[in-house]
Design an enzyme around this catalytic site. Sequence first.
Site, PDB file in Angstrom:
ATOM      1  CG  ASP A 192      36.063  42.029  34.128  1.00 54.74           C
ATOM      2  OD1 ASP A 192      36.653  43.123  34.204  1.00 54.74           O
ATOM      3  OD2 ASP A 192      35.694  41.538  33.059  1.00 54.74           O
TER       4      ASP A 192
ATOM      5  N   GLY B  68      39.861  36.705  36.718  1.00 54.16           N
ATOM      6  CA  GLY B  68      39.662  38.094  36.335  1.00 54.16           C
ATOM      7  C   GLY B  68      39.080  38.276  34.949  1.00 54.16           C
ATOM      8  CG  HIS B  69      38.982  41.829  31.481  1.00 54.22           C
ATOM      9  ND1 HIS B  69      37.654  42.184  31.370  1.00 54.22           N
ATOM     10  CD2 HIS B  69      39.588  42.249  30.328  1.00 54.22           C
ATOM     11  CE1 HIS B  69      37.454  42.789  30.204  1.00 54.22           C
ATOM     12  NE2 HIS B  69      38.604  42.839  29.550  1.00 54.22           N
ATOM     13  CG  PHE B  70      42.388  38.835  29.352  1.00 54.01           C
ATOM     14  CD1 PHE B  70      42.187  38.674  27.991  1.00 54.01           C
ATOM     15  CD2 PHE B  70      42.684  40.099  29.837  1.00 54.01           C
ATOM     16  CE1 PHE B  70      42.293  39.760  27.121  1.00 54.01           C
ATOM     17  CE2 PHE B  70      42.792  41.188  28.973  1.00 54.01           C
ATOM     18  CZ  PHE B  70      42.593  41.015  27.611  1.00 54.01           C
TER      19      PHE B  70
END
Length: 279
Positions: A233, A259-261
Site C-alpha cells: 500500500d 497494494g491498497h485495493f
Amino acid sequence: MSSIHYRSTDVDGVKVFYREAGSAGAEKLLLLHGFPSSSHMFRDLIPLLADRYHIIAPDLPGFGQSDNPKVNSFDSIADTIERFTEIVGFDRFAVYVFDYGAPTGFRLAVRHPERITAIISQNGNAYVEGLSEGWNPIRAYWEDASQANRDALRALLTLETTRWQYVHGVPDETEVSPDGYTLDDYYISRPGAGTVQLDLFGDYKNNVALYPMFQEYFRTHKPRFLAVWGRKDPFFLPPGAEAFKRDIPDARVTFFETGHFALETHAIEIAAEIGEFLG
C-alpha cells in the site's frame, strides 16, 4: 447462493445507497469502503460471505450512488452512517473498514462500543506510523489551506491517479479489473463531487487528530480485531497494521502481497481470513 439486493434509504434528507445480502437472522457485518471507491469494491467479497453473515455495504455520502453530504466532513459522514445503521436495524454488528471507512467506523465504535462485535481493518489506519510520504501533498494543504495547495490536489482526482491506486504494488496488473477504477472515475467526475473530495482531503487532518482517541478505545475495550493488509500500500504502511497489536495484544494481523485495493486480487483469501476470525 444468497442474492444481493441494491437499495437506498433516506437518512435525514441524504439518500444512502447500499448493497444487502445474507439472512436477516445471521451475524451482522457492515462494510465501509474508502476513497475514491464505493460499495462496488465489495462486489467479489459479498458473495463469499453472504451464506454466513447478514451483510450491508453502504456508499458513503459523497461517493457512489449516495447523495453528497450536507457538510463535507468525516464527522458528518459518521453521523449519517450511524443513523443509517439504526434505520436498517444494525444494532450490533462487526464492521469491516477500509481507507476512509476506518475513521468512519472507528467513530461509530468510540460513540457506541456496545454495538461493535468485532473490527476488520483492511488498510484502514489509526496510527501516525502508518502514514506514508504519499500523504505529503495533502499534509501541505493541512498546513496551508491556500487555493494553490487545494488546486494541486486535483491531480488525485484524475483517472490516471485512480488507476495507479488500484495497480500500485500488485505483482501482475492484469489481475486488476478496469471496472473498479473506471467506475470510481465516473462517480468522482460528476458535478459537485470534486468539491466534496477536496474538502475531505482537508478534513482528514481531523482524523489524524483523533488517532489517540481511537487508540484509547482499542486499549479500553479491546474489541476482537483482524487486520488484513496489502503490504505494498503506497498510503498506509505495514507498521500501521502492526501498531494495532500495541493496544490490542490479541489482534490478528495478516499481510498480502498486493497494494491498497487488496480485494481486487485477494478477495478469496480475505474472505477465508474473515470466516476463520468471526467463526
